[in-house]
Scaffold this motif. Structure first.
Motif, short mmCIF file in Angstrom:
data_model
loop_
_atom_site.label_atom_id
_atom_site.label_comp_id
_atom_site.label_asym_id
_atom_site.label_seq_id
_atom_site.Cartn_x
_atom_site.Cartn_y
_atom_site.Cartn_z
N GLY A 174 -9.59 2.86 15.58
CA GLY A 174 -9.71 1.83 14.56
C GLY A 174 -8.68 1.98 13.46
O GLY A 174 -8.02 1.01 13.09
N VAL A 175 -8.52 3.20 12.94
CA VAL A 175 -7.64 3.33 11.77
C VAL A 175 -6.17 3.29 12.13
O VAL A 175 -5.37 2.76 11.36
N VAL A 176 -5.76 3.81 13.30
CA VAL A 176 -4.32 3.81 13.57
C VAL A 176 -3.84 2.41 13.93
O VAL A 176 -2.65 2.13 13.86
N ASN A 177 -4.77 1.51 14.27
CA ASN A 177 -4.35 0.15 14.59
C ASN A 177 -4.38 -0.78 13.38
O ASN A 177 -4.12 -1.98 13.52
N LEU A 178 -4.70 -0.24 12.22
CA LEU A 178 -4.66 -1.06 11.02
C LEU A 178 -3.21 -1.30 10.62
O LEU A 178 -2.33 -0.54 11.01
N PRO A 179 -2.97 -2.33 9.83
CA PRO A 179 -1.62 -2.52 9.31
C PRO A 179 -1.23 -1.31 8.47
O PRO A 179 -2.09 -0.71 7.82
N PRO A 180 0.07 -0.91 8.46
CA PRO A 180 0.47 0.27 7.68
C PRO A 180 0.07 0.10 6.22
O PRO A 180 0.24 -0.97 5.65
N HIS A 181 -0.48 1.17 5.62
CA HIS A 181 -1.10 0.99 4.31
C HIS A 181 -0.13 0.92 3.15
O HIS A 181 -0.49 0.49 2.07
N ASP A 182 1.11 1.36 3.36
CA ASP A 182 2.04 1.37 2.26
C ASP A 182 2.81 0.06 2.11
O ASP A 182 3.37 -0.22 1.07
N ALA A 183 2.82 -0.73 3.18
CA ALA A 183 3.72 -1.88 3.23
C ALA A 183 3.31 -2.95 2.25
O ALA A 183 2.13 -3.27 2.12
N PRO A 184 4.28 -3.53 1.52
CA PRO A 184 3.97 -4.58 0.55
C PRO A 184 3.46 -5.85 1.21
O PRO A 184 2.81 -6.66 0.57
N ASP A 185 3.73 -6.04 2.51
CA ASP A 185 3.28 -7.27 3.16
C ASP A 185 1.98 -7.08 3.94
O ASP A 185 1.59 -7.93 4.72
N ALA A 186 1.33 -5.93 3.74
CA ALA A 186 0.04 -5.72 4.40
C ALA A 186 -0.97 -6.73 3.86
O ALA A 186 -0.87 -7.14 2.70
N PRO A 187 -1.94 -7.16 4.69
CA PRO A 187 -2.90 -8.18 4.25
C PRO A 187 -3.59 -7.82 2.94
O PRO A 187 -3.91 -8.69 2.14
N ILE A 188 -3.78 -6.52 2.73
CA ILE A 188 -4.50 -6.10 1.54
C ILE A 188 -3.74 -6.50 0.28
O ILE A 188 -4.33 -6.73 -0.78
N HIS A 189 -2.41 -6.59 0.39
CA HIS A 189 -1.61 -6.96 -0.78
C HIS A 189 -1.27 -8.44 -0.82
O HIS A 189 -0.67 -8.91 -1.77
N THR A 190 -1.63 -9.16 0.25
CA THR A 190 -1.37 -10.60 0.25
C THR A 190 -2.66 -11.40 0.19
O THR A 190 -2.63 -12.62 0.14
N GLY A 191 -3.80 -10.71 0.19
CA GLY A 191 -5.09 -11.41 0.18
C GLY A 191 -5.50 -11.81 -1.22
O GLY A 191 -4.65 -12.17 -2.06
N VAL A 192 -6.81 -11.70 -1.49
CA VAL A 192 -7.32 -12.18 -2.77
C VAL A 192 -6.77 -11.40 -3.95
O VAL A 192 -6.77 -11.88 -5.07
N GLY A 193 -6.29 -10.17 -3.70
CA GLY A 193 -5.77 -9.35 -4.79
C GLY A 193 -4.59 -9.98 -5.51
O GLY A 193 -4.38 -9.71 -6.70
N VAL A 194 -3.85 -10.84 -4.82
CA VAL A 194 -2.67 -11.46 -5.43
C VAL A 194 -3.05 -12.17 -6.72
O VAL A 194 -2.39 -12.03 -7.75
N ARG A 195 -4.14 -12.91 -6.64
CA ARG A 195 -4.53 -13.68 -7.82
C ARG A 195 -4.96 -12.75 -8.96
O ARG A 195 -4.65 -13.00 -10.12
N TYR A 196 -5.64 -11.66 -8.61
CA TYR A 196 -6.07 -10.74 -9.67
C TYR A 196 -4.86 -10.18 -10.39
O TYR A 196 -4.84 -10.06 -11.61
N LEU A 197 -3.82 -9.81 -9.62
CA LEU A 197 -2.64 -9.21 -10.24
C LEU A 197 -1.87 -10.25 -11.05
O LEU A 197 -1.35 -9.96 -12.12
N ALA A 198 -1.84 -11.49 -10.54
CA ALA A 198 -1.04 -12.50 -11.20
C ALA A 198 -1.74 -13.05 -12.44
O ALA A 198 -1.11 -13.27 -13.48
N ARG A 199 -3.06 -13.27 -12.34
CA ARG A 199 -3.72 -13.99 -13.44
C ARG A 199 -4.86 -13.20 -14.06
O ARG A 199 -5.55 -13.71 -14.96
N GLY A 200 -5.06 -11.95 -13.59
CA GLY A 200 -6.20 -11.17 -14.07
C GLY A 200 -6.23 -11.00 -15.58
O GLY A 200 -7.25 -11.21 -16.22
N VAL A 201 -5.07 -10.63 -16.16
CA VAL A 201 -5.04 -10.36 -17.59
C VAL A 201 -5.37 -11.62 -18.38
O VAL A 201 -6.17 -11.61 -19.31
N GLU A 202 -4.78 -12.73 -17.93
CA GLU A 202 -4.98 -13.99 -18.65
C GLU A 202 -6.42 -14.48 -18.49
O GLU A 202 -7.03 -14.98 -19.44
#
Lengths: 116, 81, 497, 240
Positions: free
Chosen positions: D19-47
């Motif tokens: 299961g874990v070795v078939n996940l997307p590489p965790h460091d990559a900026p284009d991994a789903p974890i960095h393109t999912g809902v987190g994008v909005r938190y980083l972009a507009r969270g402070v505001e």
């Protein structure tokens, strides 16, 4: 870190998880079992934190001195919740262990099973 | 540099986890477990998760260890072979 | 967006939780007030839940965005036909709590009651949250509220063996929760989202693959442990038998069902994404279900302790539900979904009746309780209704579901499992006949039994109400069936096979 | 080494590794974890939340509902420990052995005067540290939970020196139920206020940063107070 094409950070987490699981299933002492459970929990938390990393990233705290790219904040929030849950479960388990010791005078599963 | 840090920390993690499993003295096992948690804290701090690191240091390594120690004081210190 | 009763959705979850937090303050001077307080809180919560079900019946499934954050950025609560289970769940709690008022006299001193009722309320609130949440991580948090309170409820009745049973339950339950957290993290790493509907959409883009399969398997195993299915059932009998009877009714009737509800939720996501070949998985469920039915029933036959017998019968009945889900044909799934509720009702009847008998006599084995029906006719009659019902004989609540599941087995062309079901029912019949024989047709051997009296009304009334409901739902069994039908038919096309 | 346990562990390890070795590489900026809902938190969270620490923003604002029930979980742990049988003989579940032990007087190990002095000297500074974490949690790492743990640590350290019963007296009996429930109650109150202000349960007024900050701080104080009292109470319950 990659080794032989395997994501070593992730594999390490599974190794730690399995060390904990082995303690949980094979040790007879209840406290050792509970320590095993805690090792497993910490391993899963490490998995979640690792999944949120980003190459050369800063912590997701947008103040002067940090710059993009930032690590994802959601896994960190998940782990915070997880840690608190883990300590709650541990506290209840320890209270039960104290009760078992007060009643039977032992916390070894092997001996508890032989009691009538 | 970062790779060296990672390698040291990761081997320390495995070493502490295995030692927790092997220690017969429960007090030693708990203290090593707290070391394991603290190592994890350093790794997380290094990986951009200071909030998690602080919580783990305070709750995972601190409170959990104290609760374990109290339990050992009220039950037993030796694991029977 | 949020209209009518939908506004009440978050409050229905929060109300029992806040009620639990306030219990120690309310009962600070008079600990016995805690029971009445808990009852009042549950009554109000059930009123809210009926509003929710009314809304569902008039407008169909609806959702609520917590904090006003648009999906998938916040947490979504979703009330659909499977969530409707919260209403019967709360109503059963409303019946069970008055039973425990007097029952606790022999179990715990007054000063521990506020904490006990707080745990019951937390358990109820956690289950409501589990049924209505539309977010994977939120699902985990509610699982923990339910599990942690359940571990403790097992242990409240005594030191020693009770604590040991609770600890076993805790270890297995904690591993299952960890697997669930792991699966959630894995889905998040694969899709970058935690909202169930959103994850389903993104999974479809990701496609299948080993990682998706492992995440699904981790969820499946985790929920199997929570329902105590055949290979991972070992924690259940001790925990459910040793807990105080009202707690056994809650655990056996309701808490094990969160595994089923959770399974349905995960199905909804993975089926909608259509990324897995589930034929083999369904077949595994069918086999494990069938083994659970026969094995649970088989072990129950050899139990002398009535509560242990009822606990094994839970394993058997969970087998029916899982078998129904695995068969994946309309009849079977409808029957299984309704059996989630009917089994809770029947098990509550049986455990409370057994509790009343144990409370009055202090005895709990069949051989000691011979002839009890002479002195406690009403309780024994309720027990008989429950027994007939759980065997699945026609005029009772248990019949309809098992009939549907058996029909489903034939419908999906897996007739042998239909026979396994009948075979299991035969075993179950044997052990309940043994019980009724001991209660009604054997001479008392204990002085306590000869001098026993009916339980006080606060305990007798809940038992009679539940037994009556078993009969009423046998006659009106079509209503819940037609209620879940649309939801099941909507889900089924994706079930695969 | 027990072969069956080893086999079980291997059976679990294999799928997990797959299961874990078939996940997307965790460091990559284009991994789903960095393109999912987190994008909005980083972009507009402070505001949107007024929190510069986005972990706090996620915990209190976006996913406050999770945190609500997280504090309920700690409360559950306390209720669980309180619901378990005590050592008194009047308690049907209680064991006589424990009652005898309790009658025997306290079994606290005597503490060296140096340790005692250091602990009492350090306590106010630790409290200040906790307060700093509490009130700076929205801009720096730290927040309610960490403060709670440090508060509890002060309690526990004092408890080891002075004895748990004396520390328990620091909290008046009448306040205890309210302090223990402080965290969930604070959440329920803020949820109701948010409902009133924005029409959504646990909603924060996104355009009014002062109100947002006040509500966030109230939650953090509630968590720190409630969490600290509960963790300390767990300690006292286990010690006595």
């Amino acid at each position: 870190m990659l080794l032989f094409g395997l994501d070593l950070d992730y594999v390490l987490v599974v190794v730690l998880f399995c060390v904990g699981l082995y303690m949980l299933v094979s040790k007879s002492n209840l406290l050792k079992k509970l320590l095993g459970l805690n090792v497993m929990e910490t391993a899963v938390f490490a998995f979640i934190v690792t999944s949120g990393m980003i190459e050369g990233g800063d912590p997701p705290i947008l103040v002067a001195g940090t710059a993009a790219p930032y690590a994802s904040p959601i896994p960190q929030a998940m782990v915070l919740t997880g840690i608190v849950v883990a300590v709650s479960v541990t506290a209840v388990a320890l209270a039960l262990i104290v009760q078992i010791h007060a009643h039977f005078g032992t916390i070894e599963v092997d001996e508890l099973k032989e009691l009538p | 540099m970062s790779d060296v840090f990672d390698a040291v920390m990761l081997s320390l993690l495995i070493a502490t986890a295995v030692s927790v499993a092997r220690a017969r003295d429960l007090l030693a096992a708990v203290v090593i477990f707290s070391l394991y948690s603290l190592t994890m804290t350093l790794v997380w701090q290094h990986r951009g998760a200071p909030d998690v690191a602080m919580t783990e240091a305070a709750v995972g390594a601190g409170v959990t260890t104290v609760l374990f120690l109290i339990t050992i004081a009220r039950t037993t210190r030796r694991e029977k072979p | 967006m949020n209209a009518g009763w939908a506004e009440a959705l978050p409050w229905t979850i929060v109300l029992p939780m806040v009620g639990a937090v306030l219990t120690p303050a309310v009962a600070a001077r008079r600990p016995r007030l805690a029971g009445t307080w808990a009852w009042g809180v549950l009554l109000v919560a059930s009123a809210l839940a009926s509003g929710l079900v009314y809304q569902l019946a008039t407008t169909g499934p609806f959702s609520y965005d917590v904090g006003g954050w648009a999906q998938p950025y916040g947490i979504e609560l979703r009330f659909d036909h499977f969530s409707a289970w919260v209403l019967p769940l709360l109503l059963l709690f409303v019946v069970i709590v008055p039973f425990s008022w007097r029952y606790l006299d022999h179990v715990m001193p007054d000063e521990r009651r506020p904490a006990f009722y707080a745990l019951l309320l937390l358990n109820a609130g956690g289950m409501i949250g589990f049924c209505v949440t539309g977010d994977f991580f939120n699902l985990f948090v509610f699982t923990e509220v339910v599990s942690l309170s359940s571990y403790a409820l097992v242990a409240v009745g005594g030191r020693g063996l009770a604590a040991f049973a609770a600890l076993k339950y805790l270890f297995i339950g904690a591993v299952s929760s960890l697997l669930m957290l792991f699966a959630t993290a894995q889905l998040f790493a694969l899709t970058g989202s935690l909202n169930m509907a959103d994850v389903a959409g993104r999974l479809a883009d990701v496609g299948g693959g080993p990682a998706v399969m492992v995440a699904f398997a981790a969820y499946a195993v985790s929920f199997m442990v929570k329902t105590a299915m055949f290979p991972v059932h070992v924690w259940l009998p001790d925990a459910h038998a040793i807990a105080p009877s009202p707690v056994s009714a809650v655990l056996s009737g309701m808490v094990v069902k969160i595994g089923i509800i959770g399974m349905l939720r995960v199905y909804q996501v993975f089926f909608a994404a259509d990324v897995l070949e589930l034929g083999a998985f369904n077949q595994t469920l069918v086999w494990f279900g069938a083994i659970s039915i026969v094995m649970g029933a088989f072990f129950a036959i050899f139990q002398d302790d009535i509560k242990l017998m009822l606990a094994y019968s839970t394993i058997s009945n969970i087998g029916y539900i899982v078998l129904g889900l695995g068969l994946a044909s309309p009849y079977a799934v409808i029957g299984a979904s309704v059996h989630v509720f009917n089994h809770a009702l029947i098990k509550a009847t049986l455990f409370l009746a057994a509790g009343a008998i144990i409370h009055q006599t202090g005895l709990r084995t069949l051989s000691d309780l011979r002839g009890i029906a002479r002195r406690m006719p009403q309780t024994s009659a309720a027990m008989a209704v429950g027994a007939v019902s759980i065997v699945g004989l026609p005029p009772t609540a248990g019949f309809v579901c098992k009939w549907y599941i058996a029909l489903g087995a034939f419908e999906s062309g897996q007739a042998p499992f239909g026979f396994a079901l009948v075979f299991g029912a035969l075993f179950i019949f044997i052990y309940y006949v043994r019980m009724l024989n001991a209660f009604y047709f054997q001479e008392p051997v204990h002085d306590v039994v000869i001098e026993a009296n009916e339980a006080p009304w606060s305990m007798r009334a809940p038992v009679i109400v539940l037994a009556t409901l078993c009969l009423v739902l046998g006659v009106l069994g079509g209503i819940p069936l037609s209620f879940v039908e649309p939801a099941v038919l909507e889900l089924l096309p994706f079930w695969g096979n | 080494m027990k072969p069956w346990s080893l086999l079980l562990v291997l059976l679990v390890a294999l799928p997990l590794v797959v299961g874990v070795v078939n996940l997307p590489p965790h460091d990559a900026p284009d991994a789903p974890i960095h393109t999912g809902v987190g994008v909005r938190y980083l972009a507009r969270g402070v505001e949107e939340t007024g929190n510069k620490n986005l972990v706090t923003a996620v915990l209190l604002n976006y996913r406050g509902f999770d945190t609500f029930f997280e504090v309920v979980v700690i409360f559950t742990a306390l209720a669980a420990v309180l619901a378990l049988p005590r050592g008194s003989a009047a308690d049907p579940g209680g064991a006589p052995a424990a009652a005898a032990k309790a009658a025997n007087g306290s079994d606290i190990v005597p503490v060296s005067p140096v340790v005692s002095y250091v602990v009492r000297l350090m306590a106010p500074f630790m409290a200040m540290f906790a307060l700093a974490m509490l009130f700076r949690g929205h801009v720096t790492p730290g927040g309610g939970f960490q403060a709670a743990a440090v508060f509890a640590a002060i309690f526990i350290a004092l408890g080891l020196v002075l004895g748990p019963t004396r520390v328990a007296e620091l909290v008046p009996d009448d306040w205890r139920p309210w302090l223990q429930g402080a965290a969930p109650l604070a959440f329920a109150l803020i949820a109701a206020i948010g409902w009133r202000l924005t029409g959504a349960f646990l909603g924060f007024p996104t355009d009014d940063h002062t109100a947002q900050e006040a509500m966030g701080l109230f939650l953090e104080v509630g968590i720190a107070l409630g969490g600290g009292v509960i963790l300390a109470r767990l300690f006292v319950e286990m010690e006595t």
